[in-house]
Design a protein around this motif. Structure first.
Motif, PDB file in Angstrom:
ATOM      1  N   SER A   2       0.996  -1.195   0.077  1.00  0.00           N
ATOM      2  CA  SER A   2      -0.128   0.036   0.146  1.00  0.00           C
ATOM      3  C   SER A   2       0.849   1.319   0.007  1.00  0.00           C
ATOM      4  CB  SER A   2      -0.959   0.149   1.289  1.00  0.00           C
ATOM      5  OG  SER A   2       0.037  -0.014   2.642  1.00  0.00           O
ATOM      6  N   SER A   3       2.045   1.023   0.892  1.00  0.00           N
ATOM      7  CA  SER A   3       2.776   2.428   0.589  1.00  0.00           C
ATOM      8  C   SER A   3       3.343   2.717  -0.928  1.00  0.00           C
ATOM      9  CB  SER A   3       3.938   2.433   1.705  1.00  0.00           C
ATOM     10  OG  SER A   3       4.953   1.287   1.151  1.00  0.00           O
ATOM     11  N   THR A   5       1.549   2.233  -3.520  1.00  0.00           N
ATOM     12  CA  THR A   5       0.679   2.760  -4.610  1.00  0.00           C
ATOM     13  C   THR A   5       0.407   4.252  -3.878  1.00  0.00           C
ATOM     14  OG1 THR A   5      -1.257   2.074  -2.806  1.00  0.00           O
ATOM     15  CG2 THR A   5      -0.530   0.566  -4.577  1.00  0.00           C
ATOM     16  N   THR A   6       0.724   4.690  -2.746  1.00  0.00           N
ATOM     17  CA  THR A   6       0.856   6.087  -2.369  1.00  0.00           C
ATOM     18  C   THR A   6       1.826   7.048  -2.933  1.00  0.00           C
ATOM     19  OG1 THR A   6       1.090   5.479  -0.178  1.00  0.00           O
ATOM     20  CG2 THR A   6      -1.135   5.602  -0.738  1.00  0.00           C
ATOM     21  N   THR A   7       2.896   6.361  -2.731  1.00  0.00           N
ATOM     22  CA  THR A   7       4.382   7.012  -2.856  1.00  0.00           C
ATOM     23  C   THR A   7       4.626   7.109  -4.511  1.00  0.00           C
ATOM     24  OG1 THR A   7       5.255   5.836  -0.704  1.00  0.00           O
ATOM     25  CG2 THR A   7       6.898   6.715  -2.263  1.00  0.00           C
ATOM     26  N   LYS A   9       4.202   7.849  -8.003  1.00  0.00           N
ATOM     27  CA  LYS A   9       3.651   9.054  -8.835  1.00  0.00           C
ATOM     28  C   LYS A   9       3.614   8.634 -10.268  1.00  0.00           C
ATOM     29  CE  LYS A   9       2.444  11.509  -5.319  1.00  0.00           C
ATOM     30  NZ  LYS A   9       2.915  10.795  -4.364  1.00  0.00           N
ATOM     31  N   LYS A 122      -4.379   5.968 -12.682  1.00  0.00           N
ATOM     32  CA  LYS A 122      -3.923   6.346 -11.621  1.00  0.00           C
ATOM     33  C   LYS A 122      -2.262   7.004 -11.456  1.00  0.00           C
ATOM     34  CE  LYS A 122      -2.905   5.209  -6.531  1.00  0.00           C
ATOM     35  NZ  LYS A 122      -3.105   4.212  -5.499  1.00  0.00           N
ATOM     36  N   TYR A 123      -1.568   6.456 -12.394  1.00  0.00           N
ATOM     37  CA  TYR A 123      -0.127   6.852 -12.387  1.00  0.00           C
ATOM     38  C   TYR A 123      -0.032   7.444 -13.885  1.00  0.00           C
ATOM     39  CZ  TYR A 123      -0.232   3.625  -8.598  1.00  0.00           C
ATOM     40  OH  TYR A 123      -0.513   2.748  -7.560  1.00  0.00           O
ATOM     41  N   GLU A 179       9.710   8.363  -6.107  1.00  0.00           N
ATOM     42  CA  GLU A 179       8.485   8.515  -6.389  1.00  0.00           C
ATOM     43  C   GLU A 179       8.103   7.851  -8.044  1.00  0.00           C
ATOM     44  OE1 GLU A 179       6.438  12.639  -4.600  1.00  0.00           O
ATOM     45  OE2 GLU A 179       8.166  12.923  -5.926  1.00  0.00           O
TER      46      GLU A 179
END
Length: 239
Positions: A2-3, A5-7, A9, A122-123, A179
């Motif tokens: 999960s980290s 998918t948030t970190t 970009k 998303k990215y 990122e």
């Protein structure tokens, strides 16, 4: 996970072999072209030999022995050698130009377009390839690859695995190395990216080099993600 998918970009992709099937595509294209134009050759062997000249031709640029030269030109120089080796000297200049541009007409692996389309939701997604800008643009149009932008190493005037190719992406996108995720079916590409701080994702392409392939069948290091293919990568990245 999960980290990640948030970190992360942006996700950048090796293209030849990882996203598109160069060997199968060139074999199919030139077999058809040869039949239509009266040229006979073992086109699979032709494709494999051509690809084997790829790294040595770029190494002359990386080492500083020659100024930066785009891949289309390097491919054409290699093609002239192959034409002699395979007895194809009857090719006209127009035919040589067409054959050289076979690298612009490569088919994606079956999971490529669908997986990339999901990731794009998303990215930021882009190729990070040694192919030149026009080559990668043509492949994307030909195959339907949904890139957000084109990050050919031509932009950075270098060739992977030189560090400035990976760090150039970070600078262009105004992102920190952590990122950005380098995504590839080649362990050496990922190692070079990791060494300058990028995140990494691997999936195998066990038929890239044909039935006897012995390299890149499995992840050689503990990459951030090891996937089955690009669709599985999208699943693991939460899309």
């Amino acid at each position: 996970m999960s980290s990640l998918t948030t970190t992360v970009k942006a996700m950048v992709f090796d293209t030849f072999g990882s996203v598109v099937d160069w060997r199968g595509s060139i074999t199919r294209d030139l077999t058809r072209w040869g039949q239509e134009n009266g040229f006979e050759a073992d086109w699979t062997a032709f494709a494999v030999k051509w690809r084997s000249m790829y790294q040595p031709s770029m190494e002359a640029v990386r080492s500083g022995k020659r100024p930066f030269t785009i891949l289309d030109v390097l491919h054409r120089e290699s093609l002239e050698v192959l034409i002699k080796e395979f007895g194809l000297e009857a090719m006209t200049e127009a035919q040589r130009v067409h054959v050289n541009k076979v690298w612009h007409r490569l088919d994606g692996w079956p999971d490529a377009v669908g997986g990339l389309t999901r990731l794009k939701s998303k990215y930021i997604i882009a190729p990070l390839s040694n192919g030149n800008i026009s080559l990668l643009t043509d492949i994307a149009k030909y195959t339907g690859l949904p890139w957000d932008l084109n990050l050919s190493t031509e932009v950075f005037r270098c060739y992977k695995p030189q560090p400035q190719s990976y760090l150039g992406v970070c600078a262009a996108l105004q992102l920190e190395p952590g990122e950005v995720m380098m995504c590839a079916a080649h362990n050496d590409d990922l190692l070079a990216a990791r060494n300058v701080g990028l995140k990494t994702a691997f999936w195998p392409r066990p038929t890239e080099h044909g039935p006897g392939q012995t390299t890149n069948l499995v992840a050689a290091h503990d990459w951030d993600i090891v996937a089955r293919d690009i669709r599985d990568l999208a699943t693991q990245m939460g899309v």
